[in-house]
Write an enzyme that holds these catalytic residues in place. Sequence first.
Site, PDB file in Angstrom:
ATOM      1  N   HIS A  38      42.434  46.349  32.925  1.00  0.00           N
ATOM      2  CA  HIS A  38      41.131  46.010  32.348  1.00  0.00           C
ATOM      3  C   HIS A  38      40.548  46.978  31.324  1.00  0.00           C
ATOM      4  CE1 HIS A  38      40.990  42.689  35.099  1.00  0.00           C
ATOM      5  NE2 HIS A  38      41.117  43.498  36.140  1.00  0.00           N
ATOM      6  N   HIS A 150      37.997  46.765  40.861  1.00  0.00           N
ATOM      7  CA  HIS A 150      38.092  45.325  40.598  1.00  0.00           C
ATOM      8  C   HIS A 150      37.060  44.936  39.547  1.00  0.00           C
ATOM      9  CE1 HIS A 150      38.368  41.016  41.287  1.00  0.00           C
ATOM     10  NE2 HIS A 150      37.088  40.989  41.583  1.00  0.00           N
TER      11      HIS A 150
END
Length: 155
Positions: A38, A150
Amino acid sequence: MGPKLLESRLCLLLLLGLVLMLASCQAQILSQKFYTQHIYNSTYPRCDAVMRVVNRYRPRCKDINTFLHTSFADVVAVCGHPNITCNNLTRKNCHASSFQVFITFCNLTMPTRICTQCRYQTTGSVKYYRVACENRTPQDTPMYPVVPVHLDGTF
């Protein structure tokens, strides 16, 4: 009897070694996985290229993925924001950014059997984001007591 016993002990030892090796692979450092999947703090990437890195550790191509164009340290700072409920509604360790960042959204358009050859559509945007954070593990850098694990969403 002797050779069979030796073979069975050797097999057991090899099996134990394999289990321990797999356990260590399964216990991949979540913050490193988050970073790989990410964080992209450069110009907008082509998804076909950057998803090769993400898919390298997967049995099949990831359907969608979002890259944040910011630094890991900036995302760690978001972990210090007030806790909010995550999208799955059961976890409360999420934190929302107070500023928007450039993002790249990768959407799988052509899956292949070889994960490094999948094709993606690339879309750019500017959005806020929400991350789940946890206390660092012994494998994480001691620089950060809490780390992102996350990407819970963008908005």
